[in-house]
Design a protein around this motif. Structure first.
Motif, mmCIF file in Angstrom:
data_model
loop_
_atom_site.group_PDB
_atom_site.id
_atom_site.type_symbol
_atom_site.label_atom_id
_atom_site.label_comp_id
_atom_site.label_asym_id
_atom_site.label_seq_id
_atom_site.Cartn_x
_atom_site.Cartn_y
_atom_site.Cartn_z
ATOM 1 N N GLU A 239 0.994 -1.304 -0.007
ATOM 2 C CA GLU A 239 -0.123 0.126 0.000
ATOM 3 C C GLU A 239 0.778 1.249 -0.009
ATOM 4 O OE1 GLU A 239 -4.210 -1.419 2.273
ATOM 5 O OE2 GLU A 239 -2.419 -0.907 3.578
ATOM 6 N N ASN B 90 2.137 2.226 -3.218
ATOM 7 C CA ASN B 90 0.839 2.814 -4.109
ATOM 8 C C ASN B 90 0.074 1.576 -4.968
ATOM 9 O OD1 ASN B 90 -0.656 5.171 -5.064
ATOM 10 N ND2 ASN B 90 0.165 4.737 -7.023
ATOM 11 N N TYR B 91 -0.155 0.626 -3.993
ATOM 12 C CA TYR B 91 -1.117 -0.541 -4.667
ATOM 13 C C TYR B 91 -2.336 -0.632 -3.642
ATOM 14 C CZ TYR B 91 2.556 -2.492 -7.730
ATOM 15 O OH TYR B 91 3.546 -2.489 -8.853
ATOM 16 N N ASP B 92 -3.219 -1.108 -4.255
ATOM 17 C CA ASP B 92 -4.486 -1.608 -3.445
ATOM 18 C C ASP B 92 -4.435 -3.046 -3.202
ATOM 19 O OD1 ASP B 92 -6.018 0.828 -3.429
ATOM 20 O OD2 ASP B 92 -6.675 0.775 -5.454
ATOM 21 N N LYS C 254 -2.041 -1.941 -9.098
ATOM 22 C CA LYS C 254 -1.365 -0.735 -9.127
ATOM 23 C C LYS C 254 -2.305 0.384 -9.135
ATOM 24 C CE LYS C 254 2.411 1.895 -9.344
ATOM 25 N NZ LYS C 254 3.410 1.979 -8.536
ATOM 26 N N ARG C 255 -2.294 1.585 -8.233
ATOM 27 C CA ARG C 255 -3.365 2.644 -8.361
ATOM 28 C C ARG C 255 -2.903 3.595 -9.566
ATOM 29 N NH1 ARG C 255 -6.167 4.041 -3.598
ATOM 30 N NH2 ARG C 255 -5.605 6.048 -3.999
ATOM 31 N N LYS D 294 -4.132 6.842 -9.242
ATOM 32 C CA LYS D 294 -3.678 8.127 -8.438
ATOM 33 C C LYS D 294 -3.053 7.600 -7.214
ATOM 34 C CE LYS D 294 -6.146 11.655 -6.200
ATOM 35 N NZ LYS D 294 -7.555 12.443 -5.700
ATOM 36 N N PRO D 295 -1.734 8.175 -7.179
ATOM 37 C CA PRO D 295 -0.928 8.060 -5.959
ATOM 38 C C PRO D 295 -1.675 8.522 -4.777
ATOM 39 C CG PRO D 295 0.419 9.054 -7.784
ATOM 40 C CD PRO D 295 -1.230 9.176 -8.126
ATOM 41 N N ARG D 296 -1.410 8.040 -3.565
ATOM 42 C CA ARG D 296 -1.884 8.343 -2.303
ATOM 43 C C ARG D 296 -1.401 9.477 -1.727
ATOM 44 N NH1 ARG D 296 -2.086 2.416 -1.648
ATOM 45 N NH2 ARG D 296 -3.810 1.739 -1.032
ATOM 46 N N SER D 297 -2.107 10.213 -1.038
ATOM 47 C CA SER D 297 -1.436 11.269 -0.796
ATOM 48 C C SER D 297 -0.387 11.275 0.361
ATOM 49 C CB SER D 297 -2.413 12.328 0.088
ATOM 50 O OG SER D 297 -2.902 11.529 1.628
ATOM 51 N N VAL E 70 0.335 8.044 3.007
ATOM 52 C CA VAL E 70 1.417 7.148 3.155
ATOM 53 C C VAL E 70 2.041 7.318 4.642
ATOM 54 C CG1 VAL E 70 3.720 7.076 2.168
ATOM 55 C CG2 VAL E 70 1.955 7.438 0.847
#
Length: 210
Positions: A113, A116-118, A140-141, A143-146, A150
């Motif tokens: 995670e 940047n993976y779900d 793989k997402r 949109k990157p996580r903020s 993270v």
């Protein structure tokens, strides 16, 4: 499920065709990485390879969680004088084995995670066939996580590792993710992250207390 992930990946490929060339998958990237029953840290090596190659989907069925046991055993020895919530479970070898599996794969899920993976973790075959029946899938997402998301994941990762006395983990090493912040005057790594009951000092919002 894997079928849902493949469908999502196909839709993602359509979207990528509309992206600028710099944002599309590169020639060295891969679409799918599968690692079935890679022994112990070989699973971590496989996951890291997928992350490095920007794999759209990572599917792994881990096996032989020996690395965590090296930390659980001495950690249990230190719990004799602490009212740790897991002390009565960790003193039994059968539970130590199961907890080693659970915490290792939970750490891997958090690390994916962070990358940047779900992630989903589930049973992919009945327990009557094999006890090694957990599968980790990561998509793989787009949109990157903020940064805040993270950071929250990293705090949860450190709390989970501290609770079980785990100071190192192969995938975390590959990703340069720190599991334990510091060493105190007694030489015990990360004791400042643990309360006097043995629980991680963590807020309801997912942040570690200073």
């Amino acid at each position: 499920t894997i079928e849902d992930a493949m469908t999502s990946n196909a839709e993602q490929n359509k979207i990528e065709l509309e992206l600028p060339q710099s944002e599309q998958k590169q020639d060295h990237d891969i679409d799918l990485l599968i690692a079935l029953h890679a022994c112990d840290t070989a699973t971590d090596d496989s996951i890291w390879y997928g992350i490095q190659r920007n794999s759209s989907i990572i599917v792994t069925a881990p096996c032989c969680h020996k690395e965590a046991r090296r930390y659980l055993d001495p950690h249990v020895a230190q719990l004799r004088n602490i009212e740790h919530p897991l002390a009565d479970m960790l003193r039994h070898n059968i539970y130590k084995e199961r907890i080693a599996e659970t915490v290792t794969d939970s750490i891997r899920a958090l690390l994916l995670e962070i990358a940047n993976y779900d992630v989903q973790v589930f049973e992919f075959i009945g327990g009557e066939h094999t006890s090694k029946n957990v599968m980790i899938t990561a998509l793989k997402r787009m949109k990157p996580r903020s940064d805040m998301q993270v950071e929250s994941l990293r705090n949860r990762l450190k709390a989970l590792a501290s609770l079980h006395g785990i100071t190192q983990q192969k995938l975390a090493e590959w990703m340069n993710e720190i599991l334990v912040e510091e060493t105190d005057s007694t030489g015990k790594i990360g004791s400042s992250l643990i309360s006097n009951t043995g629980m991680p000092k963590i807020t309801p919002g997912g942040e570690l207390f200073e």
